[in-house]
Design an enzyme around this catalytic site. Structure first.
Site, mmCIF file in Angstrom:
data_model
loop_
_atom_site.group_PDB
_atom_site.id
_atom_site.type_symbol
_atom_site.label_atom_id
_atom_site.label_comp_id
_atom_site.label_asym_id
_atom_site.label_seq_id
_atom_site.Cartn_x
_atom_site.Cartn_y
_atom_site.Cartn_z
ATOM 1 C CG HIS A 51 37.470 47.054 66.023
ATOM 2 N ND1 HIS A 51 37.935 45.787 66.277
ATOM 3 C CD2 HIS A 51 38.538 47.866 66.246
ATOM 4 C CE1 HIS A 51 39.200 45.841 66.661
ATOM 5 N NE2 HIS A 51 39.610 47.086 66.634
ATOM 6 C CD GLU B 165 42.949 44.935 66.973
ATOM 7 O OE1 GLU B 165 43.668 45.935 66.852
ATOM 8 O OE2 GLU B 165 42.031 44.880 67.822
ATOM 9 C CG HIS C 226 43.453 45.971 72.222
ATOM 10 N ND1 HIS C 226 44.348 45.174 71.557
ATOM 11 C CD2 HIS C 226 42.945 46.783 71.272
ATOM 12 C CE1 HIS C 226 44.368 45.502 70.280
ATOM 13 N NE2 HIS C 226 43.523 46.476 70.075
ATOM 14 C CG HIS D 132 47.348 49.400 67.945
ATOM 15 N ND1 HIS D 132 47.550 48.680 69.093
ATOM 16 C CD2 HIS D 132 46.149 48.980 67.461
ATOM 17 C CE1 HIS D 132 46.509 47.882 69.305
ATOM 18 N NE2 HIS D 132 45.656 48.041 68.322
HETATM 19 C C1 DHB Z 1 39.687 51.316 68.620
HETATM 20 C C2 DHB Z 1 39.832 49.942 68.737
HETATM 21 C C3 DHB Z 1 41.081 49.348 68.621
HETATM 22 O O1 DHB Z 1 41.305 47.993 68.682
HETATM 23 C C4 DHB Z 1 42.190 50.118 68.437
HETATM 24 O O2 DHB Z 1 43.390 49.503 68.415
HETATM 25 C C5 DHB Z 1 42.056 51.496 68.287
HETATM 26 C C6 DHB Z 1 40.806 52.091 68.401
HETATM 27 C C7 DHB Z 1 38.366 51.979 68.771
HETATM 28 O O3 DHB Z 1 37.336 51.307 68.796
HETATM 29 O O4 DHB Z 1 38.314 53.200 68.904
HETATM 30 FE FE FE Z 2 43.543 47.405 68.206
#
Ligand code: DHB
Ligand code: FE
Length: 288
Positions: free
Chosen positions: A197, A244, A12, A59
């Protein structure tokens, strides 16, 4: 009766929403990513649900450190698009299904999951980016999403977060809830977020392709085993935001095979690195 016909899994990343809104999807950086969702957009048109039960995380947009529900069910009739700092995305309001949501609340809470009920909430990129990936953005003003959406927020931002096992069991309870709703509805369940991530600290930018692909393999073929993976492995292997991915286990737990039915059909699998700071993963599983 209502039926869960399929589950969809997707990242997302907020920058994906910006790329859509600013018409950048065919630029060299983005084109391979959006190409991976062309099948999915057609599949959505061919398999249009009445309702999408959309598992995502807020978030710190609607919620904040003042209020941290572990599991929050959107029971309202409509959910406005949140302003995440640059004005709300130019998208139609998301319309809910209050009758089905109320039934799910009754059933799932009676199955001993203590849900927070949200009659009003704004939805952020965790929910809107999956919609933009799976559907063409409706024209604005005046456009509408082609189905109702029940938002379901999971806290994966502030520790302690729920375990994969808890999420997988919740998915099973959701399936029993949906399939005891006395109306003929085609319901899809989407699990969003991930994949590997890390947005902060010394390991910011971490991506782990082998671990992500093993997660996809196990989500398809061994979800009960995957549900036993502890938090610390997500954080160590997939980064602090890789957690997540536990939300995908909610959607997977709601599939028929977990309750003794036939295995689902894998309709689509896609993996791409990078989009912003993440590895992007995507699956479509159809119930048989
Ligand atoms: C990014 C990824 C995410 O899941 C998020 O909630 C905010 C930023 C990113 O990769 O920039
Ligand atoms: Fe996220």
């Amino acid at each position: 009766m209502a039926r869960i016909t399929a589950s969809v899994y997707t990242s997302h990343v907020p920058a994906i929403g910006v790329a859509v809104d600013q018409g950048k999807t065919q630029e060299p950086y983005w084109q391979p990513l959006f190409a991976g969702y062309e099948f999915s957009k057609q599949w959505m048109k061919d398999n249009k649900p009445d309702v999408v039960f959309l598992v995502y995380n807020d978030h710190a947009t609607n919620f904040s450190l003042e209020l941290i529900p572990t599991f929050a069910l959107g029971c309202g009739a409509e959910f406005p698009i949140a302003d995440e700092g640059w004005g709300p995305r130019p998208l139609p309001t998301v319309y809910g299904h209050p009758e089905l949501a109320a039934h799910i609340a009754q059933s799932v809470i009676q199955q001993d999951f203590d849900l927070t009920l949200c009659n009003a909430m704004k939805v952020d990129h965790g929910l809107t980016v999956p919609l933009s990936l799976m559907c063409d953005n409706p024209p604005m003003p005046g456009g509408a999403w082609p189905f109702k959406v029940i938002p379901f927020h999971v806290n994966v931002v502030q520790y302690p977060v729920p375990s994969g096992a808890r999420c997988f069991a919740l998915g099973q309870a959701l399936r029993r809830a949906v399939e005891s709703f006395d109306e003929d509805l085609n319901v899809q369940i989407w699990g969003t977020g991930g994949m590997s991530h890390q947005l902060q600290g010394a390991r910011a930018g971490l991506i782990n392709k082998p671990w992500d692909n093993a997660f996809l393999d196990r989500l398809i073929a061994d979800p009960a085993g995957l549900a036993q993976v502890p938090h610390i492995e997500y954080v160590r292997e997939a980064g602090s935001e890789g957690i997540e991915l536990v939300m995908w286990l909610i959607a997977r737990g709601a599939m028929a095979d977990v309750a003794g039915g036939p295995a689902p059909t894998l309709k689509h699998r896609f993996f791409h690195v990078p989009a912003s700071n993440t590895a992007v993963g995507h699956l479509i599983l159809e119930n048989n």
